[in-house]
Design a protein around this motif. Structure first.
Motif: not given
Length: 272
Positions: A99, A181, A184-185, A187, A97, A254-257
């Motif tokens: 970013e 991150k 709240y994500t 990751l 991953h 499938d959650a992004r947040l």
């Protein structure tokens, strides 16, 4: 500009002299994190050339701007591969991953010239031992705790593995980004295999946050967040603790947040 057309644009570019401006170079640096033996590790390379020859640094280098010109993410992946031997063909880089973390341009950060670095943050599970390449003399996964990082973004006196340039600051920023991150994500699942147990996910949080978590509370919180994880219907090959049932296997949802967020125990105290 009124009346400005393609002919005007061509004439302007033909007469444009880039030497009228101070030269600036652009580099990329990569904070690559993984978990090994239950501890958070960062990938470092030992510099084989001046400046800072022999010192450790984050993988990185100059962006190709004319010959084989490349975009910034391409440069980050290339440098990560060249200086460590981790290649997409071998598989590991496909699981990374990546970013953008930030931009660093303090005058004097590089003694050679004015250099602006665009830093990237990379996560992946179970990455193999690196092999130095490019201009790196060595490459190694290094426990983050061994680098003596301070809250101010430097290293404590007496730390033996000193980092070149301003890489202690970049690494500190990368660690704080990763820790935030995870709150709240989803990751944290990037550090896990495609299928994982809740205890394995908890181990990721504990390694990245550097804080011990209550097993029962963590399990309850994870399953209460919609879309965070989903059951595979299978169980782990490993037996549960103290002879209990085999833990269930999950995959990333499938959650992004994450809502509600999973706060670090120390942060929960601040919020209260």
């Amino acid at each position: 500009m009124a009346g400005w057309g393609e002919q005007d644009e061509r004439e302007f570019l033909e007469s444009y002299d880039p030497r009228a401006y101070d030269p600036v170079s652009v580099t990329v640096d990569v904070v690559a994190l993984t978990i090994r033996d239950g501890a958070l590790h960062v990938l470092l390379v030992r510099r084989g050339e001046a400046p800072y020859a022999g010192m450790w640094a984050l993988p990185g280098g100059f962006v190709r701007g004319v010959r084989d010109a490349e975009d910034l993410p391409e440069a980050a992946v290339r440098e990560l591969a060249e200086e460590t031997g981790l290649t997409a063909e071998d598989g590991p880089l496909e699981r990374v991953h990546l970013e953008q973390l930030g931009t660093y341009g303090t005058p004097g950060r590089d003694p050679r010239m004015r250099v602006i670095s665009v830093a990237y943050l990379a996560f992946a599970p179970e990455l193999p031992d690196p092999h130095a390449g490019g201009d790196a003399a060595d490459a190694a996964w290094t426990p983050v705790d061994a680098l003596g990082l301070t809250e101010a973004g430097d290293q404590r006196p007496g730390t033996t593995r000193r980092l070149a340039f301003d890489h202690a600051r970049i690494l500190s920023d990368g660690l704080e980004r990763a820790r935030s991150k995870l709150e709240y994500t989803p990751l944290a699942t990037a550090f896990c295999a495609p299928e994982f147990t809740i205890p394995e996910l908890r181990a990721v949080y504990e390694a990245v946050w550097g804080e011990e978590l209550h097993a029962g509370n963590f399990h309850r919180k994870v399953l209460s967040v919609p879309g965070f994880v989903e059951s595979t219907g299978g169980t782990s090959d490993k037996a549960g603790r103290r002879g209990g049932p085999r833990p269930k296997l999950y995959r990333a949802g499938d959650a992004r947040l994450l809502h509600p967020a999973l706060l670090r125990p120390s942060r929960e105290e601040e919020v209260r």
